[in-house]
Design an enzyme around this catalytic site. Structure first.
Site, PDB file in Angstrom:
ATOM      1  CG  ASP A 237       3.624  62.615  23.238  1.00 53.95           C
ATOM      2  OD1 ASP A 237       3.097  62.011  22.298  1.00 53.95           O
ATOM      3  OD2 ASP A 237       3.290  63.761  23.607  1.00 53.95           O
TER       4      ASP A 237
ATOM      5  CG  ASP B  64       2.009  66.126  18.049  1.00 51.35           C
ATOM      6  OD1 ASP B  64       2.813  66.803  17.407  1.00 51.35           O
ATOM      7  OD2 ASP B  64       1.249  65.294  17.526  1.00 51.35           O
TER       8      ASP B  64
HETATM    9  P1  B16 Z   1      -1.755  63.353  13.028  1.00 52.30           P
HETATM   10  P2  B16 Z   1       1.385  62.570  20.051  1.00 52.30           P
HETATM   11  C1  B16 Z   1      -0.819  63.031  18.586  1.00 52.30           C
HETATM   12  O1  B16 Z   1       0.556  63.077  18.743  1.00 52.30           O
HETATM   13  C2  B16 Z   1      -1.474  64.344  18.965  1.00 52.30           C
HETATM   14  O2  B16 Z   1      -1.305  64.607  20.344  1.00 52.30           O
HETATM   15  C3  B16 Z   1      -2.949  64.269  18.659  1.00 52.30           C
HETATM   16  O3  B16 Z   1      -3.586  65.482  19.007  1.00 52.30           O
HETATM   17  C4  B16 Z   1      -3.132  63.963  17.159  1.00 52.30           C
HETATM   18  O4  B16 Z   1      -4.503  63.834  16.834  1.00 52.30           O
HETATM   19  C5  B16 Z   1      -2.395  62.661  16.826  1.00 52.30           C
HETATM   20  O5  B16 Z   1      -1.031  62.795  17.182  1.00 52.30           O
HETATM   21  C6  B16 Z   1      -2.485  62.335  15.356  1.00 52.30           C
HETATM   22  O6  B16 Z   1      -1.755  63.277  14.623  1.00 52.30           O
HETATM   23  O7  B16 Z   1      -3.036  63.968  12.597  1.00 52.30           O
HETATM   24  O8  B16 Z   1      -0.528  64.204  12.740  1.00 52.30           O
HETATM   25  O9  B16 Z   1      -1.580  61.938  12.515  1.00 52.30           O
HETATM   26  O10 B16 Z   1       0.978  63.471  21.176  1.00 52.30           O
HETATM   27  O11 B16 Z   1       1.027  61.100  20.238  1.00 52.30           O
HETATM   28  O12 B16 Z   1       2.814  62.773  19.602  1.00 52.30           O
HETATM   29 MG    MG Z   2       1.408  64.510  23.169  1.00 54.79          MG
END
Ligand code: B16
Ligand code: MG
Length: 214
Positions: A10, A12
């Site tokens: 993953d 984030d």
């Molecule tokens: P974006 P991951 C996710 O990333 C985040 O944890 C989540 O909080 C966020 O809303 C989502 O990506 C979408 O992100 O707005 O940049 O498209 O944890 O799956 O890497």
């Molecule tokens: Mg994450």
């Protein structure tokens, strides 16, 4: 023989702490709309899509929002978020993570990204990992975000490996749920370490190398 031929990370909250920037950007939107928002609500946003995140925040609002208004707020949030991302550098990747990625690569274990974020490629470039991964599956590839397994299934497909050969690493309960639904073993850090169905509970990301390269 090794149990895993690839690790799907993953982004984030695992590779780097963009989760804090998501929080700051959503907080600005919530304050502007006078909607209560705190770290507990923020934890529910981990791994879920931008629009789903907004819907979770709007649960606390005292009025309903039209589709148009929601689109506009999601775009505003993304602009604030992207303006925070430009400050990121390779220093935003913990040394233990840099070491782990090197160890996996030199042991011949494939590495991939499985992230719901549509900003994945920008983030990877910012933190100096733009050319590091064998496969990237992100928010631009999927129609269902975590806890749906699609993002990890696409990552495995891009790697050319079955789910059973890949270990998913996650910080979100929704991510562990997605991994399990896709037939993947999983390693959880932070709140994901206590998720139901998690295969390995990690206290520190450094523990991963001895699981994958025994
Ligand atoms: P974006 P991951 C996710 O990333 C985040 O944890 C989540 O909080 C966020 O809303 C989502 O990506 C979408 O992100 O707005 O940049 O498209 O944890 O799956 O890497
Ligand atoms: Mg994450």
């Amino acid at each position: 023989m090794r149990k895993y031929r690839a690790v799907i990370f993953d982004l984030d909250g695992v590779i780097c702490s963009t989760d804090h920037y998501h929080y700051l950007a959503w907080k600005q939107i919530a304050d502007q709309e006078q909607i209560p928002f705190d770290e507990t609500i923020n934890n529910r946003l981990r791994g879920v899509s931008r629009m789903r995140s907004l819907e979770i925040i709007l649960e606390q609002a005292d009025r309903s929002y039209s589709e148009e208004e929601k689109q506009e707020l999601a775009e505003q949030k993304n602009e604030i978020y992207r303006s925070l991302l430009v400050k990121m550098t390779s220093k935003d990747v913990a040394e233990s993570m840099q070491d782990l990625l090197k160890q996996l690569r030199s042991a011949g274990v494939k590495i991939a990204i499985g992230s719901s974020s549509r900003n994945t490629k920008l983030i990877l470039r910012q933190i100096g990992l733009g050319d590091t991964f064998d496969a990237i599956s992100d928010g631009t590839d999927i129609t269902h975000s975590k806890p749906h397994p699609e993002v990890f299934l696409i990552a495995a497909k891009k790697l050319g490996l079955p789910a059973g050969d890949c270990l998913v690493v996650e910080d979100a309960k929704a991510g562990i749920e997605a991994a399990t639904a896709g037939g993947f073993d999983s390693a959880g850090i932070g709140e994901a370490a206590t998720a139901s169905g998690v295969t390995y509970s990690l206290r520190d990301i450094g523990e991963l190398s001895s699981i994958v390269i025994p």
